[in-house]
Scaffold this motif. Structure first.
Motif, mmCIF file in Angstrom:
data_model
loop_
_atom_site.group_PDB
_atom_site.id
_atom_site.type_symbol
_atom_site.label_atom_id
_atom_site.label_comp_id
_atom_site.label_asym_id
_atom_site.label_seq_id
_atom_site.Cartn_x
_atom_site.Cartn_y
_atom_site.Cartn_z
ATOM 1 N N LEU A 316 0.816 -1.226 0.000
ATOM 2 C CA LEU A 316 0.000 0.000 0.000
ATOM 3 C C LEU A 316 0.848 1.274 0.000
ATOM 4 O O LEU A 316 0.359 2.355 0.348
ATOM 5 C CB LEU A 316 -0.906 0.042 1.239
ATOM 6 C CG LEU A 316 -2.105 -0.891 1.307
ATOM 7 C CD1 LEU A 316 -2.973 -0.520 2.510
ATOM 8 C CD2 LEU A 316 -2.937 -0.829 0.035
ATOM 9 N N LEU A 332 0.198 -6.521 4.719
ATOM 10 C CA LEU A 332 1.535 -7.126 4.768
ATOM 11 C C LEU A 332 2.402 -6.570 5.901
ATOM 12 O O LEU A 332 3.477 -7.095 6.180
ATOM 13 C CB LEU A 332 2.266 -6.898 3.431
ATOM 14 C CG LEU A 332 1.514 -7.292 2.155
ATOM 15 C CD1 LEU A 332 2.412 -7.109 0.940
ATOM 16 C CD2 LEU A 332 1.040 -8.730 2.247
ATOM 17 N N PHE A 333 1.914 -5.507 6.549
ATOM 18 C CA PHE A 333 2.697 -4.807 7.581
ATOM 19 C C PHE A 333 3.092 -5.764 8.710
ATOM 20 O O PHE A 333 2.238 -6.381 9.344
ATOM 21 C CB PHE A 333 1.862 -3.643 8.139
ATOM 22 C CG PHE A 333 2.554 -2.816 9.199
ATOM 23 C CD1 PHE A 333 3.559 -1.919 8.866
ATOM 24 C CD2 PHE A 333 2.186 -2.928 10.535
ATOM 25 C CE1 PHE A 333 4.190 -1.141 9.834
ATOM 26 C CE2 PHE A 333 2.798 -2.155 11.515
ATOM 27 C CZ PHE A 333 3.810 -1.267 11.163
ATOM 28 N N MET A 347 9.127 0.446 3.802
ATOM 29 C CA MET A 347 9.682 -0.282 4.950
ATOM 30 C C MET A 347 11.206 -0.271 4.925
ATOM 31 O O MET A 347 11.861 -0.665 5.888
ATOM 32 C CB MET A 347 9.161 -1.734 4.931
ATOM 33 C CG MET A 347 9.471 -2.557 6.155
ATOM 34 S SD MET A 347 8.749 -1.900 7.683
ATOM 35 C CE MET A 347 7.161 -2.735 7.715
HETATM 36 FE FE1 SF4 Z 1 4.355 -1.521 1.428
HETATM 37 FE FE2 SF4 Z 1 5.351 -2.985 3.417
HETATM 38 FE FE3 SF4 Z 1 4.336 -0.631 3.937
HETATM 39 FE FE4 SF4 Z 1 2.751 -2.622 3.218
HETATM 40 S S1 SF4 Z 1 3.955 -2.503 5.102
HETATM 41 S S2 SF4 Z 1 2.661 -0.501 2.503
HETATM 42 S S3 SF4 Z 1 4.064 -3.730 1.791
HETATM 43 S S4 SF4 Z 1 6.144 -1.047 2.701
#
Ligand code: SF4
Length: 368
Positions: A316, A332-333, A347
């Protein structure tokens, strides 16, 4: 000696004033920071925990690694694979793209080296005149100024620049003007260190053209809270203006020498921001006088923009950098995407909102 910018009494007084002023406004407010270092201060010092309910502090597009276009990184990878030594700041090596990463290229035998300052790049090129070196420079005005300063000295023939340097205020203006940030914003925290270079005046456009209050802020907790209070004062007084909380370092017209260096070396043109797209007048590119040091021209690398593929599936980041989603709203966080094994660009860098939220928690704990 006590750091007065972390003084508990001052913090409590500012927080109380913010709450009072917020109550007087009588509606929800959204204030965006456009600097990863501000987001880091807010998270590290748990300043969200001091805010009244309904006052949202939104992280914005303030991380140069997060907004570096995939094709720029792809060009750096292509150069490394064709035998040129690519010099880059370390966090960029871990950013995944559809071309792989600079770390992968290094693993496959390409000469990719980490530098800690633009000066390191020049020194590396001078030490090995028989090799070709490319500085992959991604960053905002704070990186652009020292890169420009390199060209004020004698730059060796074996040194060239792959620029992914960007200007912050024009991009934020496009987001605000173009309505690409989901929420209508009520104020902006402007980045203090960028304003040391370009001056507070670069942010005058927001109150002047968009009736949006702006406060230039430093990075200690008292700086951030004082700047927020300044914005609340303006909202309460129904008069948008430009306040400078960081006046101890930021002058209205910035650092004239640094600006002159940048103006001498760079031309301003449209640039591509990952997740955002093309933004007019937001990129810095070498002027014709320096074209023999322009890595794109010298080595003929050019990968076309392709915004639709710019974000890994499921990530995202494109919403996080626009302030449309908080990091922990991404599925996915801290699952498939962690600081140790980052899936998306937000990230990777210490200035990325996802990295910051993962490192300091969801940033709502009360620390004071
Ligand atoms: Fe992108 Fe990872 Fe942040 Fe999700 S947690 S928005 S995959 S950087």
């Amino acid at each position: 000696m006590e750091n007065r910018y972390r003084n508990r009494k001052t913090i409590d007084a500012l927080a109380a004033s913010i709450r009072r002023r917020f109550d007087a406004v009588g509606r929800g407010l959204k204030i965006m920071n456009v600097c990863g270092s501000h987001e880091r201060s807010i998270a590290e010092w748990a300043l969200r925990g001091l805010m009244p309910e309904g006052l949202e502090l939104i992280p914005g597009p303030g991380c140069p690694v997060c907004v570096c276009a995939e094709h720029d990184i792809g060009e750096a990878i292509a150069l490394a694979k064709q035998g040129v030594t690519v010099l880059s700041f370390g966090d960029m090596l871990r950013v995944r793209t559809r071309y792989g990463s600079l770390m992968d290229a290094h693993g496959e035998g390409a000469d990719v080296r980490i530098i800690y300052s633009p000066d390191d790049a020049l020194e590396a090129a001078r030490k090995e005149p028989g090799r070709e070196f490319v500085l992959f420079a991604a960053g905002f005005e704070t990186t652009a100024a020292p890169v420009a300063a390199l060209f004020a000295r004698q730059v060796p023939d074996n040194f060239s620049l792959l620029t992914a340097l960007k200007l912050t205020a024009p991009a934020v203006e496009t987001l605000v003007l173009g309505g690409r940030a989901t929420q209508a914003l009520d104020g902006l925290l402007a980045p203090g260190h960028v304003c040391v270079i370009v001056g507070a005046q670069d942010w005058e456009r927001f109150p002047a053209r968009h009736a949006l209050p702006v406060a230039v802020a430093g990075f200690e907790p008292v700086d951030v809270l004082a700047a927020l209070e300044m914005i609340l004062r303006m909202i309460g007084g129904e008069k948008a203006g430009l306040a400078n909380e960081y006046a101890r370092y930021v002058k209205p017209d910035g650092n004239k020498s640094a600006r002159a260096l940048m103006e001498n070396v760079f031309r301003v043109d449209q640039a591509f921001w990952r997740a955002v797209g093309s933004v007019e007048n937001s990129g810095l590119f070498l002027k014709d006088a320096y074209r023999r040091h322009d890595a794109r021209l010298r080595y003929g690398v050019c990968i076309e923009d392709s915004a639709d593929q710019d974000i890994p599936k499921g990530c995202l980041c494109h919403r996080v950098v626009l302030g449309q989603s908080y990091p922990n709203e991404c599925a996915l966080f801290e699952k498939k995407c962690t600081i140790m094994d980052p899936f998306g660009p937000c990230m990777v860098s210490e200035e990325g909102a996802c990295h910051i939220w993962s490192r300091f928690g969801a940033a709502v704990k009360r620390r004071f």
